[in-house]
Design a protein around this motif. Structure first.
Motif, PDB file in Angstrom:
ATOM      1  N   ALA A  75       0.875  -1.157  -0.066  1.00  0.00           N
ATOM      2  CA  ALA A  75       0.219   0.025   0.037  1.00  0.00           C
ATOM      3  C   ALA A  75       0.954   1.253   0.087  1.00  0.00           C
ATOM      4  CB  ALA A  75      -0.947   0.026   1.276  1.00  0.00           C
ATOM      5  N   ALA A  76       1.992   1.038   0.651  1.00  0.00           N
ATOM      6  CA  ALA A  76       3.058   2.367   0.733  1.00  0.00           C
ATOM      7  C   ALA A  76       3.379   2.816  -0.454  1.00  0.00           C
ATOM      8  CB  ALA A  76       4.115   2.026   1.918  1.00  0.00           C
ATOM      9  N   SER A  77       3.627   1.869  -1.596  1.00  0.00           N
ATOM     10  CA  SER A  77       4.199   2.173  -2.712  1.00  0.00           C
ATOM     11  C   SER A  77       3.173   2.588  -4.051  1.00  0.00           C
ATOM     12  CB  SER A  77       5.112   1.198  -3.047  1.00  0.00           C
ATOM     13  OG  SER A  77       6.077   0.777  -2.279  1.00  0.00           O
ATOM     14  N   LEU A  80       4.090   5.631  -5.964  1.00  0.00           N
ATOM     15  CA  LEU A  80       5.272   5.372  -6.772  1.00  0.00           C
ATOM     16  C   LEU A  80       4.993   4.405  -8.042  1.00  0.00           C
ATOM     17  CD1 LEU A  80       8.350   6.055  -6.528  1.00  0.00           C
ATOM     18  CD2 LEU A  80       8.488   4.235  -4.819  1.00  0.00           C
ATOM     19  N   VAL A  81       4.391   3.247  -7.564  1.00  0.00           N
ATOM     20  CA  VAL A  81       3.989   2.196  -8.797  1.00  0.00           C
ATOM     21  C   VAL A  81       3.029   3.009  -9.920  1.00  0.00           C
ATOM     22  CG1 VAL A  81       2.652   0.434  -9.274  1.00  0.00           C
ATOM     23  CG2 VAL A  81       4.154   0.298  -7.139  1.00  0.00           C
ATOM     24  N   ALA A  82       2.195   3.611  -9.291  1.00  0.00           N
ATOM     25  CA  ALA A  82       1.535   4.529 -10.487  1.00  0.00           C
ATOM     26  C   ALA A  82       2.165   5.370 -11.392  1.00  0.00           C
ATOM     27  CB  ALA A  82       0.336   4.973  -9.832  1.00  0.00           C
ATOM     28  N   ASP A  83       3.095   6.292 -10.527  1.00  0.00           N
ATOM     29  CA  ASP A  83       3.803   7.146 -11.262  1.00  0.00           C
ATOM     30  C   ASP A  83       4.797   6.679 -12.279  1.00  0.00           C
ATOM     31  OD1 ASP A  83       2.335   9.164  -9.807  1.00  0.00           O
ATOM     32  OD2 ASP A  83       3.856   9.479  -8.284  1.00  0.00           O
ATOM     33  N   GLN A  84       5.465   5.599 -11.766  1.00  0.00           N
ATOM     34  CA  GLN A  84       6.684   5.085 -12.684  1.00  0.00           C
ATOM     35  C   GLN A  84       6.109   4.403 -13.818  1.00  0.00           C
ATOM     36  OE1 GLN A  84       9.489   2.766 -10.778  1.00  0.00           O
ATOM     37  NE2 GLN A  84      10.588   4.640 -10.000  1.00  0.00           N
ATOM     38  N   ALA A  85       4.563   3.719 -13.784  1.00  0.00           N
ATOM     39  CA  ALA A  85       4.073   3.336 -14.657  1.00  0.00           C
ATOM     40  C   ALA A  85       3.747   4.235 -15.699  1.00  0.00           C
ATOM     41  CB  ALA A  85       2.854   2.250 -14.457  1.00  0.00           C
ATOM     42  N   ALA A  86       3.099   5.394 -15.246  1.00  0.00           N
ATOM     43  CA  ALA A  86       2.566   6.362 -16.061  1.00  0.00           C
ATOM     44  C   ALA A  86       3.904   7.068 -16.945  1.00  0.00           C
ATOM     45  CB  ALA A  86       1.733   7.505 -15.285  1.00  0.00           C
ATOM     46  N   GLU A  87       4.861   6.976 -16.201  1.00  0.00           N
ATOM     47  CA  GLU A  87       6.015   7.555 -17.003  1.00  0.00           C
ATOM     48  C   GLU A  87       6.441   6.798 -17.948  1.00  0.00           C
ATOM     49  OE1 GLU A  87       8.828   9.255 -13.208  1.00  0.00           O
ATOM     50  OE2 GLU A  87       9.862   8.172 -14.758  1.00  0.00           O
ATOM     51  N   PRO A 376       2.519  10.936  -2.330  1.00  0.00           N
ATOM     52  CA  PRO A 376       1.422  10.676  -3.177  1.00  0.00           C
ATOM     53  C   PRO A 376       1.488  11.828  -4.389  1.00  0.00           C
ATOM     54  CG  PRO A 376       0.515  10.099  -1.171  1.00  0.00           C
ATOM     55  CD  PRO A 376       1.929  10.742  -1.025  1.00  0.00           C
ATOM     56  N   TRP A 377       1.832  13.196  -3.884  1.00  0.00           N
ATOM     57  CA  TRP A 377       1.894  14.091  -4.810  1.00  0.00           C
ATOM     58  C   TRP A 377       2.995  14.333  -5.576  1.00  0.00           C
ATOM     59  CZ3 TRP A 377       5.710  16.899  -2.482  1.00  0.00           C
ATOM     60  CH2 TRP A 377       5.751  16.416  -0.890  1.00  0.00           C
ATOM     61  N   GLY A 378       4.292  13.711  -5.307  1.00  0.00           N
ATOM     62  CA  GLY A 378       5.683  13.940  -5.740  1.00  0.00           C
ATOM     63  C   GLY A 378       6.718  13.527  -4.956  1.00  0.00           C
ATOM     64  N   TRP A 379       7.864  14.356  -4.531  1.00  0.00           N
ATOM     65  CA  TRP A 379       8.854  13.930  -3.716  1.00  0.00           C
ATOM     66  C   TRP A 379       9.330  15.330  -3.190  1.00  0.00           C
ATOM     67  CZ3 TRP A 379      13.330  16.263  -5.015  1.00  0.00           C
ATOM     68  CH2 TRP A 379      13.612  16.290  -6.225  1.00  0.00           C
ATOM     69  N   PHE A 380      10.029  15.099  -1.766  1.00  0.00           N
ATOM     70  CA  PHE A 380      10.888  16.190  -1.494  1.00  0.00           C
ATOM     71  C   PHE A 380      12.081  15.698  -0.841  1.00  0.00           C
ATOM     72  CE2 PHE A 380      11.102  15.286   3.180  1.00  0.00           C
ATOM     73  CZ  PHE A 380       9.782  14.592   3.436  1.00  0.00           C
ATOM     74  N   GLN A 381      13.146  16.649  -0.781  1.00  0.00           N
ATOM     75  CA  GLN A 381      14.531  16.084  -0.274  1.00  0.00           C
ATOM     76  C   GLN A 381      15.005  17.069   0.418  1.00  0.00           C
ATOM     77  OE1 GLN A 381      16.901  14.322  -3.325  1.00  0.00           O
ATOM     78  NE2 GLN A 381      18.791  14.334  -2.099  1.00  0.00           N
ATOM     79  N   THR A 382      15.700  16.790   1.637  1.00  0.00           N
ATOM     80  CA  THR A 382      16.173  17.810   2.508  1.00  0.00           C
ATOM     81  C   THR A 382      17.490  18.241   1.833  1.00  0.00           C
ATOM     82  OG1 THR A 382      15.169  17.112   4.518  1.00  0.00           O
ATOM     83  CG2 THR A 382      17.022  18.454   4.817  1.00  0.00           C
TER      84      THR A 382
END
Lengths: 482, 482
Positions: A75-77, A80-87, A376-382
């Motif tokens: 469930a946590a991924s 990520l799964v959806a976005d990578q498939a869409a890519e 779910p909306w994208g990513w962030f990085q410190t």
């Protein structure tokens, strides 16, 4: 389907119904730390540069013989799964396990979902993180497996061993069933090296976790040998919610026995067949495997990223950004990421898994979580952190948005560096273009949306005495996190 | 000074005038790359944690027998030298060479400046980057050297060899001159290892570049053996400008011959004496030396920063921030910094210098410049960089300010995360406190000042198509950079 007389056409000529690939996205790939982390695992990381192993798997399934894949993931991924498939432009059906229950439950789930499409559908189960460069050879193997499956066989695809590996189980072929196909004589657990060499001499194959069966035949075997799995999975499907194409299974899933499909079914069924497909394959399971799959110079050195090597031999050198300099080393894997560096002999690559477990036990967050955190909306990085401030780079995908939120202990400055953002701040709605900024005082209710067609990229400067992720009150969320 | 009769007091009891330390701050320490860079060299880097070698040198000179040191440095390092001295509360006189001309010119400069204070002053020349932990032993050696110098000797402090090193010149002692002091028989160039062992057996000492002489006696010897050096340095002093205590030498300095004080004077003078001071010493010249000076565990592993080592032996592992993990390696130096990582056998530490030269030839900026860039007003570091943006952390010291400037190709957002900043933006003057921000549109004339008592820390987000340091027009500058 028309029944073809054996006199008029051989099985080889029989038109096949589309094969439904079932991609199992479990596994953490901790042997590929620090690039792969539990929270952003190997199958989703561009280990070999470019597309991730999961994306390469989807691309391999682009041929007309395959129907839309069923992707079984945690469930946590989901995003990520959806976005990578869409890519990579792949249409998939996602099934989300509330918790991982080993491969029997995952295979059962895929079989149930395939059977909903068509009980006589051919299911081809595969891990999400294997490398098979020759797509034509893979398709030929899939056809051959499907033919055996259509006869009611539960097929396992064997891999021709290239070394006496102790990392895989082995399959002993028995009586021949046709070109490259055999009844399975028996399955052998991961052996010691000496035993592995004997098995290879005896013609055994590696078990790489790829199976093929008719949905109804597979379910019959599971029913016969592990009925609890069917019960738990079917209940979990009945309880499921989620969006179309992304099924979130219910809690009953946890009642499925935690066992592999190999142990529960393959080793017990009388219908097991093994196919020696003959395509080149790697599970890119550790840094030695990545090294072996990479282009190497005359001294056996493979590099990725900004690497300067002098008098180096038989090594894998990888940098995700920094300048990595190696002098006079032999046989090392050196892997540099934004927040962690690994140096280890390439021949001890299998031990990285244990090292990561130790790191986690010692409380190092880098063991589990990557620097880049996917949401779910994208990513962030410190990108920077001081005593009373933190700087993040944040990317919000088109059409996505944060939850409506506030913080008790921090104020935030957002500077838009790419795209256009819509920002809610208490009662205001602001449209921010590139090079515009907004201040979000402590306690204000705010949300960022990306109404555009390209990702929005912002630099966030947080200030305050407490700057952890758990200082967040969510009022409303598109992703069920309230 | 009262003349003491030799019958009434031995030379040992004679009160000494204060010794003027002359600290030579040249040298790039490229063997300690990537921590040491040409633009932020070893003597100013906290190689052993805490204070820098230069600061440790200043702290060693805190005893009452020493006058304010003369620090000979490059013009580019002026503010670094001044700031680091201020940090440890040391009053110094700075002499800035417009270009490095080897040690003869630097020693001549120090002797001239010491002679301006008092021609009979005792000058103790030393590099800025050596480690001498025992301050009392060092002071005793300085006293003994000063006594020999007061008799007109040009003294070199020898170091008792600990291994047949090929990295140092050797000194052969001749006739004794008192406890631990000898006439110099001869100087020997850096030898091969076998020859080094013979020299050690013969009682030779290392030449570590530490000298002691009366200012007038030293200048007489330089005059006799290298008169061009005196001429060039005296002219450069006459041409000098700069603030009180920080003399910027004139262009004539370039006319000084590029030669070492050893070759030009020590090897020729008849007054050379060598003192075997007997203090523990290291020039922390490469990673092996740093490793040797660091605390090591039972397997010979020294660590600095966030390091996780498993089954590692005889290694130096250093991280300036990231989590550094090493498994199963032996005899390696692994050094991780913000923008570069080095992995090399500790026994090949001397080769790093050549590696850095290769890096520079290959156009890698990391060879020369550190991630943290020091400026007269403080420092900045790029923390993130994207296609059209760059994020810097900037620290401005109390009382300091940027030049009044503008940029043609970038806009800037400043967020103050610590301290209070005064910002000029075209015709406005703004006072920004913690958690406040300002936008500086492309082309505006701006300046940041720190009017407070603590450093100002800001996060700068630059946006634009061109984001290099050379996009700057300076209208006014406290540091002569217009």
């Amino acid at each position: 389907m028309t029944h073809l007389s054996p006199l008029r056409a051989t099985l080889q000529d029989q038109p096949l119904r589309p094969i439904i690939p079932a991609i199992l996205c479990g596994g953490s790939g901790s042997r590929l730390w620090p690039v792969s982390r539990k929270d952003f695992a190997k199958q989703h990381v561009p280990i070999l540069g470019g597309a991730s192993p999961f994306q390469r798997t989807l691309q391999r399934l682009g041929g007309g013989i395959f129907a839309a894949p069923i992707v079984v993931s945690s469930a946590a991924s989901e995003f990520l799964v959806a976005d990578q498939a869409a890519e990579v432009g792949a249409a998939i059906e996602i099934a989300l396990e509330p918790e991982g229950r080993d491969t029997l439950a995952a295979v059962t789930l895929a079989a149930c979902l395939a059977a909903r499409r068509d009980p006589s559908a051919i299911v081809l189960v595969m891990p999400s993180d294997h490398l098979i460069p020759d797509v034509a050879a893979f398709e030929a193997a899939a056809r051959a497996a499907a033919r055996l499956a259509s006869e009611g066989r539960i097929v396992v695809l064997g891999i021709a061993p290239t070394e006496p590996s102790t990392a895989y189980g082995y399959i002993a072929p028995g009586a021949p069933l046709g070109t490259g196909a055999y009844v399975v004589d028996r399955f052998i657990e991961k052996p010691e090296a000496a035993r592995a060499a004997e098995l290879i001499d005896a013609g055994c194959l590696w078990n790489a976790g790829m199976f093929c069966f008719r949905a109804d035949a597979g379910l019959r075997e599971i029913e016969a040998h592990a009925p609890q799995a069917i019960l738990a999975v079917q209940r979990a499907i009945d309880e499921a919610d989620g969006e179309p194409g992304a099924l979130r299974l219910g809690e009953s899933f946890a009642a499925a026995p935690r066992i592999s499909f190999d142990h529960a079914v393959m080793e017990r069924t009388t219908r097991a067949a093994v196919l020696a497909p003959g395509f080149a394959w790697s599970d890119i399971g550790d840094w030695k495997a990545v090294w072996a799959e990479s282009r190497r110079d005359g001294r056996g050195v493979a590099t990725e990223g900004r690497v300067f090597a002098r008098d180096v031999a038989n090594s894998y050198l990888r940098s995700d950004g920094r300048l990595l300099c190696a002098l006079g080393v032999d046989g090392l894997a050196i892997v540099d990421t934004a927040d962690a560096v690994l140096v280890a002999p390439i021949e001890r690559a299998q031990e990285i898994k244990g090292l990561v477990a130790e790191l986690e036990a010692a409380g190092h967050g880098e063991a589990r979580s990557p620097a880049r955190v996917h949401r779910p909306w994208g990513w962030f990085q410190t990108m920077d952190r001081g005593e009373r401030f933190r700087v993040k780079r944040i990317v919000v995908l088109p059409g996505k948005r944060f939850s409506l939120q506030k913080h008790h202990h921090r104020a935030e400055h957002w500077v838009v560096v790419r795209g256009t953002a819509e920002v809610v701040r208490d009662d205001e709605v602001l449209l921010l273009r590139e090079n515009e900024s907004v201040y979000l005082p402590l306690g204000c209710v705010h949300r960022l949306s990306n109404p555009g067609r390209i990702p929005v990229e912002i630099v966030e400067v947080q200030t305050g005495a407490y700057l952890e992720e758990d200082d967040i009150v969510r009022f409303e969320d598109d992703y069920g996190r309230v």
